[in-house]
Scaffold this motif. Structure first.
Motif, PDB file in Angstrom:
ATOM      1  N   SER A 135      56.436  53.802  34.821  1.00 30.11           N
ATOM      2  CA  SER A 135      56.940  54.056  36.166  1.00 30.11           C
ATOM      3  C   SER A 135      58.284  53.372  36.403  1.00 30.11           C
ATOM      4  O   SER A 135      58.578  52.318  35.834  1.00 30.11           O
ATOM      5  N   GLU A 136      59.095  54.009  37.271  1.00 35.32           N
ATOM      6  CA  GLU A 136      60.406  53.470  37.641  1.00 35.32           C
ATOM      7  C   GLU A 136      60.597  53.650  39.139  1.00 35.32           C
ATOM      8  O   GLU A 136      60.225  54.687  39.697  1.00 35.32           O
ATOM      9  N   THR A 183      63.094  54.484  42.039  1.00 38.18           N
ATOM     10  CA  THR A 183      64.377  55.187  42.135  1.00 38.18           C
ATOM     11  C   THR A 183      65.218  54.612  43.281  1.00 38.18           C
ATOM     12  O   THR A 183      64.747  53.786  44.065  1.00 38.18           O
ATOM     13  N   PHE A 200      59.089  56.602  43.558  1.00 38.14           N
ATOM     14  CA  PHE A 200      58.910  56.254  42.155  1.00 38.14           C
ATOM     15  C   PHE A 200      58.858  57.515  41.294  1.00 38.14           C
ATOM     16  O   PHE A 200      58.511  58.600  41.767  1.00 38.14           O
ATOM     17  N   ARG A 227      58.238  58.263  33.665  1.00 41.38           N
ATOM     18  CA  ARG A 227      58.933  58.847  32.518  1.00 41.38           C
ATOM     19  C   ARG A 227      58.288  58.275  31.249  1.00 41.38           C
ATOM     20  O   ARG A 227      58.236  57.061  31.068  1.00 41.38           O
TER      21      ARG A 227
END
Length: 409
Positions: free
Chosen positions: A100-101, A103, A93, A96
């Motif tokens: 959270s994102e 990947t 993760f 940004r």
């Protein structure tokens, strides 16, 4: 195996044969990688080898593999990414702008272990069954935290909190919308006047950034000593000594805890003492230092200014049975001057939600406070409270009345 992986293995063999240090010989390493990529490109034309799609991209990826941190390096190079963490090899993760994102990066369990080993190499720290947690600093200033099984369920848990320089002064935070110009004026004046300031907030709220920006207001002639678990602070004064904790050796000796650093700092002629974060019994040592008249600052995890004060009244009790609340509560009241509460809002923005003063009075084992700035509706506004020690502002040439009306500088 793809083309980049093949070239990376060939470059590692060349590094071993020629005795190149990837961390020190960056120029020589780049020339070696460029030559290896060019050689592979030529061989792939006549042999059954997977082709390289782009020469420049291949050089960058090989350098990341052999001298950087592999698939994580692009995230470390991206200034918009604040934090990276690995829950398991297939779940990496990033954060940004506070959000959270997940990947698309996928590791194997061995790759995660190798990656951690490379990250710890420059710090001199270790993680193993006898020491399943580790805090360390990466060469770029990012903070690394690792936990391994059987503390975790099955996989190594890795967190990298990047040192993203978006703000170095309180004026920078005004530009980012973290606080108002009037609040920034007040905090700058309070630092100059030598008030003791505690920054509180939750995880990732921006406490360290706020502390760094407060340090930007410290008068240039002062001698500043900082004590941290891992180096994170940057103090823009010429006379600054930073110290960090040390974990015990394999034999269980040589540990240097935060409490020891604070005690040693007092022997180093500080004009101002800074503690990166208080979590346990070191809060007692910080209070004792501040109570002696030495200006200082620090951070603490808390969900409000009032909760931060309560926590500062509780944590020193961990120092031993001979430390009682009857001693700690009045010491907190007389040692702390201001609490700055910073929070991470749902939209990913970090904002100051309140600034409270500690007048120094205790009523029924409760430390009295006064709101100087408080959240009103959808913004922070000037409240009715006043900071303690008006004589300190006066000695610093600051008109407190004009300051609170927003007209000091």
């Amino acid at each position: 195996m793809d083309a980049v992986a093949i070239v990376s293995d060939e470059v590692r063999d060349l590094i071993r044969r020629e005795g190149i240090d990837p961390g020190r010989d960056a120029g020589q390493l780049r020339r070696l990688v460029e030559a290896a990529v060019a050689d592979y490109d030529e061989r792939s034309l006549t042999r059954a080898l997977p082709p390289l799609a782009d020469h420049a991209v291949a050089v960058k990826r090989v350098l990341d593999d052999v001298a950087g941190f592999g698939s994580l390096q692009p995230f470390l190079d991206d200034p918009g990414i604040e934090e990276i963490w690995i829950n398991e090899p297939g779940k990496v993760f990033i954060a940004r702008s506070g959000l959270s994102e997940l990947t698309t990066v996928i590791f194997t369990a061995q790759e995660v272990r190798d990656l951690v080993e490379r990250m710890l190499k420059s710090s001199g720290r270790r993680v193993d069954l006898s020491s399943p947690f580790v805090d360390a600093m990466l060469p770029d200033g990012s903070r690394l935290h690792v936990v391994i099984p059987d503390i975790t369920r099955a996989d190594w848990a890795v967190n990298i909190r990047k040192f993203v320089v978006r703000a170095t002064t309180l004026d920078d935070l005004v530009t980012l919308g973290t606080l108002s110009p009037q609040m920034a004026e007040f905090l700058v004046a309070s630092v100059v006047a030598g008030l003791n300031i505690l920054v509180s907030g939750g995880t990732q709220a921006g406490k360290t950034t706020m502390l760094n920006c407060l340090l930007g207001a410290v008068p240039a002639r002062e001698r500043v000593i900082t004590c941290e678990e891992v180096f994170e602070l940057r103090v823009p004064v010429r006379d600054w000594v930073g110290m960090q904790c040390r974990q015990p050796s394999l034999e269980g000796t040589g540990e240097v805890p935060l409490r020891r650093l604070i005690k040693e700092a007092l022997r180093m002629r500080p004009d101002r003492l800074i503690v990166g974060e208080v979590r346990q019994a070191e809060s007692l040592d910080l209070l004792l230092a501040l109570n002696s008249g030495l200006p200082g600052m620090g951070t603490i995890h808390a969900n409000s200014g009032r909760a931060a004060i309560v926590k500062m009244c509780t944590l020193p009790l961990l120092a031993g049975e001979n430390v009682s609340a009857r001693f700690v509560v009045p010491t907190v009241a007389s040692s702390l001057d201001l609490v700055v509460q910073i929070e991470l809002d749902a939209d990913g923005r970090r904002r100051i939600h309140e600034i409270i003063a500690v007048p120094g009075r205790v009523e029924g084992d409760v430390v009295e406070t006064a709101e100087i700035f408080a959240w009103r509706g959808d913004r922070v506004a000037r409240a009715e409270g006043y900071p303690p020690h008006p004589e300190r502002y006066q000695r610093a040439g600051i008109d407190l009345t004009s300051l609170l009306q927003g007209g000091w500088r």
